[in-house]
Design a protein around this motif. Structure first.
Motif, PDB file in Angstrom:
ATOM      1  N   GLN A 229     -11.634 -11.969   8.760  1.00 21.41           N
ATOM      2  CA  GLN A 229     -10.583 -11.484   7.623  1.00 21.41           C
ATOM      3  C   GLN A 229     -11.026 -10.340   7.157  1.00 21.41           C
ATOM      4  OE1 GLN A 229     -10.563 -15.139   5.406  1.00 21.41           O
ATOM      5  NE2 GLN A 229      -8.361 -15.243   5.723  1.00 21.41           N
ATOM      6  N   THR A 230     -10.204  -9.556   6.258  1.00 23.07           N
ATOM      7  CA  THR A 230     -10.686  -8.412   5.497  1.00 23.07           C
ATOM      8  C   THR A 230     -10.420  -8.336   4.000  1.00 23.07           C
ATOM      9  OG1 THR A 230     -10.147  -5.979   5.596  1.00 23.07           O
ATOM     10  CG2 THR A 230      -8.330  -7.320   5.898  1.00 23.07           C
ATOM     11  N   ASP A 231     -11.039  -7.338   3.381  1.00 22.98           N
ATOM     12  CA  ASP A 231     -10.996  -7.616   1.867  1.00 22.98           C
ATOM     13  C   ASP A 231      -9.576  -6.972   1.450  1.00 22.98           C
ATOM     14  OD1 ASP A 231     -13.574  -8.956   1.251  1.00 22.98           O
ATOM     15  OD2 ASP A 231     -14.188  -6.605   1.673  1.00 22.98           O
ATOM     16  N   ILE A 232      -9.082  -5.911   2.246  1.00 27.14           N
ATOM     17  CA  ILE A 232      -8.158  -5.324   1.818  1.00 27.14           C
ATOM     18  C   ILE A 232      -7.246  -5.051   3.047  1.00 27.14           C
ATOM     19  CG2 ILE A 232      -7.115  -2.938   0.989  1.00 27.14           C
ATOM     20  CD1 ILE A 232      -9.844  -2.574  -0.258  1.00 27.14           C
ATOM     21  N   LEU A 233      -6.010  -5.366   2.971  1.00 24.87           N
ATOM     22  CA  LEU A 233      -4.921  -5.184   3.968  1.00 24.87           C
ATOM     23  C   LEU A 233      -3.994  -4.234   3.596  1.00 24.87           C
ATOM     24  CD1 LEU A 233      -3.851  -6.582   6.819  1.00 24.87           C
ATOM     25  CD2 LEU A 233      -2.303  -7.844   5.376  1.00 24.87           C
TER      26      LEU A 233
ATOM     27  N   VAL B 103      -6.921  -8.015  -1.575  1.00 22.22           N
ATOM     28  CA  VAL B 103      -5.848  -7.048  -1.875  1.00 22.22           C
ATOM     29  C   VAL B 103      -4.677  -6.564  -0.731  1.00 22.22           C
ATOM     30  CG1 VAL B 103      -5.461  -4.902  -2.871  1.00 22.22           C
ATOM     31  CG2 VAL B 103      -7.246  -6.038  -3.821  1.00 22.22           C
ATOM     32  N   VAL B 104      -3.527  -6.392  -1.048  1.00 23.24           N
ATOM     33  CA  VAL B 104      -2.514  -5.796  -0.141  1.00 23.24           C
ATOM     34  C   VAL B 104      -2.156  -4.616  -0.529  1.00 23.24           C
ATOM     35  CG1 VAL B 104      -0.286  -6.336   0.956  1.00 23.24           C
ATOM     36  CG2 VAL B 104      -1.951  -8.182   0.828  1.00 23.24           C
ATOM     37  N   ILE B 105      -2.329  -3.636   0.088  1.00 23.63           N
ATOM     38  CA  ILE B 105      -1.415  -2.346  -0.116  1.00 23.63           C
ATOM     39  C   ILE B 105      -0.425  -1.784   0.883  1.00 23.63           C
ATOM     40  CG2 ILE B 105      -2.117   0.073  -0.408  1.00 23.63           C
ATOM     41  CD1 ILE B 105      -5.191  -0.465  -1.060  1.00 23.63           C
TER      42      ILE B 105
ATOM     43  N   HIS C  98       3.691 -17.528  -0.103  1.00 18.08           N
ATOM     44  CA  HIS C  98       2.403 -17.847   0.349  1.00 18.08           C
ATOM     45  C   HIS C  98       1.419 -16.599   0.170  1.00 18.08           C
ATOM     46  CE1 HIS C  98      -0.846 -18.200   3.349  1.00 18.08           C
ATOM     47  NE2 HIS C  98      -0.372 -17.746   4.304  1.00 18.08           N
ATOM     48  N   ALA C  99       1.968 -15.433   0.220  1.00 21.90           N
ATOM     49  CA  ALA C  99       1.181 -14.209   0.182  1.00 21.90           C
ATOM     50  C   ALA C  99       0.587 -14.006  -1.481  1.00 21.90           C
ATOM     51  CB  ALA C  99       1.982 -12.950   0.589  1.00 21.90           C
ATOM     52  N   LEU C 100       1.938 -14.322  -2.233  1.00 21.72           N
ATOM     53  CA  LEU C 100       1.713 -14.108  -3.792  1.00 21.72           C
ATOM     54  C   LEU C 100       0.493 -15.020  -4.387  1.00 21.72           C
ATOM     55  CD1 LEU C 100       5.290 -13.808  -5.017  1.00 21.72           C
ATOM     56  CD2 LEU C 100       3.347 -11.935  -4.984  1.00 21.72           C
TER      57      LEU C 100
ATOM     58  N   PHE D 230       5.414  -8.995   7.067  1.00 23.38           N
ATOM     59  CA  PHE D 230       4.177  -8.500   7.804  1.00 23.38           C
ATOM     60  C   PHE D 230       3.070  -9.244   7.502  1.00 23.38           C
ATOM     61  CE2 PHE D 230       5.073  -3.716   8.598  1.00 23.38           C
ATOM     62  CZ  PHE D 230       6.352  -3.948   8.976  1.00 23.38           C
ATOM     63  N   PHE D 231       2.952  -9.725   6.160  1.00 19.08           N
ATOM     64  CA  PHE D 231       1.548 -10.658   5.692  1.00 19.08           C
ATOM     65  C   PHE D 231       1.883 -11.774   6.656  1.00 19.08           C
ATOM     66  CE2 PHE D 231      -0.079 -14.040   3.426  1.00 19.08           C
ATOM     67  CZ  PHE D 231      -1.442 -13.647   3.100  1.00 19.08           C
ATOM     68  N   ASN D 232       3.149 -12.571   6.898  1.00 19.80           N
ATOM     69  CA  ASN D 232       2.834 -13.729   7.693  1.00 19.80           C
ATOM     70  C   ASN D 232       2.812 -13.508   9.270  1.00 19.80           C
ATOM     71  OD1 ASN D 232       3.248 -16.374   6.019  1.00 19.80           O
ATOM     72  ND2 ASN D 232       4.600 -14.855   4.910  1.00 19.80           N
TER      73      ASN D 232
END
Lengths: 531, 327
Positions: A349-353, A397-399, A471-473, A382-384
């Motif tokens: 995984q990553t810290d920032i997507l 974090v999602v940017i 889910h993302a929230l 996109f997140f899913n």
């Protein structure tokens, strides 16, 4: 031979990376040493003879099903249901896959002497399709033959006379679908599988269902327990639809499922848009000039003109597979074919997507991507788009990059306007929304009237868009939108940033200064297979 | 009396030397040279007595060589004529609606369009209806005895409609070879298998020419039905009148294994008949009639002439019912 998708580790020599930004683009230099970019696979080879492949699939079904010819007989009642305007994205060049399949089915029906045929656009709570959109989907020949006689219909999820209650699942979920379809001797469902969430029992149990039935799986609980809803083995949305499918099958509703997959050819291999499908370091001088020219021209155009240019784009998608027969067996094979195009292996995984959001989502074809749909596209879709675990760690974090204008299509999205004003100003919590507000929007007579007689999405639809983000929230610590309308972004409960550098700076407060970054180079569509 | 400063002789010489006189004489000399040249070019020299004049090679009719019409300058002229002349005329008189162009999008390589033939308007309408890029590499099999009848019509037919001459009443090896060579070179062909325009609005029996060319070139046949051109420019009229025209393309057909060209031609004719049914009703009704083998014949009823005309006038075009249903 098309190249598979891959993960690029960004170093100092990596050129600026393309971010879609609504009806425009940004070129961003990503930090070297801690960033990776996930690139989609190149478009798979299309079927050489799609019409022949369709006939072959109808004659050689998969699973426990007879060939379509054997299921057709004189005097029977046949309903052909098909996916609506939300698929594919962007709309494809003519002839649409649905047209090819429906014509092949009707040829067989004519040969078998079937007289009673009705076609239904399975749009669930989406807006009705216009004449032009129906013509594009089913073709002029089918439209001219059926629509003038009232035999080509948009499904109406609010017409009590044309809905039939079928029963309940073992979990108490009510199953209610279109009466004509339910009472037919055979439903032939014509599907386009753009992403792995589409198809299967979801086609009938969602596309032809009523609000009474849909609310059982279009809710925050289902969405939070679908990890992700693109991965059918870990999707509660999928499970609920499969339970409903079982009820349909046990009650005698007979479905012959035809599913198709398409390649990633969204922007073509020639023309100015083809640059959007190439990897940045492979851009030729012509590509660089066309990107610069396109960007400069788009930046100077009024929003309306930009939108109309992008909305007129028709993708040269091509069919990569077609399979027909029993629903579940067909969908298993379809999913494999979708994965063959979309899956990209990603380690950890990553810290920032980060993601650049384009101009289109399933719910704004020929329309406006309003702020709620921006959230849904980024945090819902996109997140899913992952299998396994989310590409961003919990609390990450999602940017997202999108202009996020405070703008709504008044005909297509009337209830979105009120949702944005009345609901999002009070809460961003999907559960509270469902409890306090959903019913009043879903049962509002004016929204119901607009959904049934105009071209409006159902009153409850903006809630579903927010639930799509549930889910993302729940998973991420912060959401930042780059280049968005500040007021609109704040209303969504997200943080606005002017530039990507600012956004990364803001993200460092949550995930630290040396946080890892992953960029989803989407579209064309990719699905991260995270291990 | 004061004497003249110059003599009469000197004055005449001076006038003759004026520039205007020089110009007149030059023009006269060149004009007579141009006339001589034109005469030399246009008029055959007299054959001396007692000498037998050798038989010249004919360069009209079926022997006309249209190779030059495939070169770039001629193609550019044809493109200009298509966009500046044929298309505006087609829009003005026929406002054509095109159906079924999506049926042959998957075909790679050239195709042979086999259409019914009612009128001289058929050719320019097909030139505008065929989608790009096929339209840009397009040639037409035209009657040698009509379109290539003399030295004026031959180059005009080759240049403006991209025609090649085909003999209607006998098999011409030249036309076949030329057609096959062009198909092999990637050119799309338009052929009217009926051989001549319909005299009464009904179709005629298809000849096997298109089927033969398809079987030998491998290019599939796209059956095509033109409806309404007999109203725009019927046989016998020289000036068009306004009438809506539809062009319906069918799915491409290729010769089946073991099938002879005559049977294939009959299949193409049946496909055009089905398209005619589709154009007159709708695709679903036509499909059902085709499935039950009750597609109306292209040739119309086998009755007396007035009853055939009566039946022809009863044919309707599609779209007469309401166009915006409650969907």
């Amino acid at each position: 031979m098309p190249r598979p998708g891959f993960v690029l580790d960004v170093d100092r020599s990596t050129p600026p990376i393309l971010f879609h930004h609504g009806e425009g683009f940004r070129l961003e230099k990503l930090p070297a040493g801690r960033t990776r970019v996930i690139y989609p696979a190149e478009p798979l080879e299309p079927l050489k003879n799609p019409t022949g492949a369709i006939r072959d699939a109808l004659d050689n079904p998969i699973g426990d099903s007879e060939p379509l010819r054997a299921l057709l007989r004189p005097g029977m009642k046949l309903t052909i249901a098909f996916d609506d305007i939300s698929l594919p994205l962007p709309p494809m060049k003519r002839p649409d896959i649905r047209q090819r399949v429906i014509e092949a089915v009707l040829e067989m029906a004519a040969a078998a002497g079937v007289d009673d045929v009705v076609l239904i656009a399975a749009l669930a709570l989406h807006r009705r399709m216009t004449e032009d959109e129906l013509r594009h989907a089913v073709g002029d020949r089918v439209y001219d033959a059926f629509a003038p006689r009232g035999l080509l219909l948009n499904h109406d999820a609010e017409d009590p006379d044309n809905l039939l209650f079928i029963g309940e699942t073992e979990k108490g979920e009510e199953v209610e679908i279109n009466r004509r379809a339910a009472e037919s001797d055979l439903i032939v469902y014509v599907n386009i599988n753009l992403v792995s969430m589409d198809g299967g029992w979801k086609s009938t149990a969602t596309g032809l269902a009523s609000y009474r039935s849909l609310r059982h799986h279009h809710n925050p609980h289902t969405m939070r327990h679908s990890r992700s809803f693109m991965d059918q083995h870990r999707s509660e949305l999928h499970s609920a639809n499969w339970r409903m499918g079982k009820v349909l099958r046990d009650s005698g509703v007979k479905v012959f499922q035809i599913e198709t997959t398409m390649n990633n050819n969204v922007f073509g291999t020639e023309g100015p848009m083809s640059v959007l499908q190439k990897r940045e370091w492979e851009w030729t001088m012509k590509d660089r000039v066309s990107m610069m020219g396109m960007k400069a021209a788009l930046d100077r155009m009024p929003q309306r003109t930009r939108r109309s240019i992008f909305n007129s784009w028709q993708a040269p998608h091509a069919m990569t597979s077609v399979q027909a027969g029993e629903v579940e067996a067909v969908h298993r094979l379809t999913t494999e074919n979708v994965y063959a195009q979309h899956l990209v292996p990603v380690e950890g995984q990553t810290d920032i997507l980060t993601m650049g959001l384009p101009y289109i989502s399933p719910y704004n074809v020929n329309s406006i991507l309003n702020p709620i749909l921006v959230a849904c596209l980024g945090l819902g879709y996109f997140f899913n788009l992952y299998r396994g675990i989310p590409p961003v760690r919990e609390g990450g974090v999602v940017i997202m990059s999108h202009p996020t204008p405070w703008e709504f299509h008044p005909v297509h999205h009337p209830s979105y306007i009120d949702f944005f004003d009345q609901v999002l100003s009070v809460t961003h919590d999907p559960v509270r929304m469902e409890q306090e507000f959903e019913k009043s929007f879903a049962e509002d007579e004016w929204y119901r009237h607009l959904y049934r007689t105009s071209y409006a999405y159902h009153g409850v639809h903006p809630f579903y868009m927010w639930y799509w983000c549930a889910h993302a929230l729940q998973h991420v610590g912060q959401v930042i939108i780059v280049g968005g309308d500040v007021r609109a972004v704040r209303r969504l409960g997200f943080k606005p940033a002017s530039t990507l550098q600012d956004a990364l700076e803001m993200a460092s407060d949550v995930v630290g200064r040396d946080a890892t970054i992953t960029h989803l180079h989407n579209p064309p569509i990719l699905m991260a297979d995270v291990s | 009396m004061t004497p003249m400063p110059i003599t009469r002789k000197q004055a005449t010489r001076l006038v003759r030397r004026l520039p205007v006189n020089r110009a007149v004489s030059t023009v006269a000399r060149s004009s007579s040279r141009a006339t001589r040249m034109a005469r030399t070019v246009l008029i055959d020299p007299p054959t001396p007595a007692g000498v037998e004049r050798p038989q010249r090679k004919r360069n009209v009719g079926a022997d006309y060589d249209t190779g030059w019409a495939r070169a770039w300058p001629a193609r550019l002229v044809r493109l200009a004529a298509l966009n500046l002349v044929w298309r505006p005329l087609a829009e003005a008189f026929a406002s054509p609606t095109v159906y079924g162009a999506d049926r042959f999008v998957d075909v790679e390589g050239p195709v042979i369009f086999a259409a019914n033939h009612h009128s001289h308007a058929d050719t320019p309408l097909m030139m505008t209806a065929v989608p790009e890029p096929r339209r840009n590499r397009f040639f037409i099999a035209a009657a040698a005895d009509y379109f290539f009848a003399n030295r004026f019509s031959s180059p005009l037919s080759a240049l403006f409609i991209g025609a090649i001459p085909v003999e209607r009443h006998r098999v011409s090896r030249t036309a076949i070879d030329q057609s096959l060579a062009l198909l092999a070179d990637g050119w799309n062909m338009l052929i009217f298998p009926e051989g001549a325009r319909s005299p009464d609005g009904w179709g005629q029996q298809f000849t096997a020419g298109a089927a033969f060319l398809s079987s030998h070139s491998g290019a599939p046949i796209v059956p095509t039905y033109l409806m309404g051109t007999d109203k725009v420019l019927p046989k016998g009229r020289s000036f068009p009148r306004r009438h809506h025209v539809t062009v319906t393309f069918g799915a491409p057909l290729s010769i089946a294994e073991g099938e002879d060209t005559k049977t294939f031609a009959a299949r193409v004719q049946a496909a055009v008949a089905r398209l005619a049914d589709e154009a007159g009703s709708d695709w679903w009704q036509a499909s059902r009639r085709a499935a039950s083998e009750s597609t109306p014949s292209l040739q119309g009823p086998d009755t007396g002439s007035w009853r055939r005309s009566w039946a022809a006038s009863a044919k309707k075009r599609r779209g007469t019912y309401r166009s915006w249903p409650k969907v």
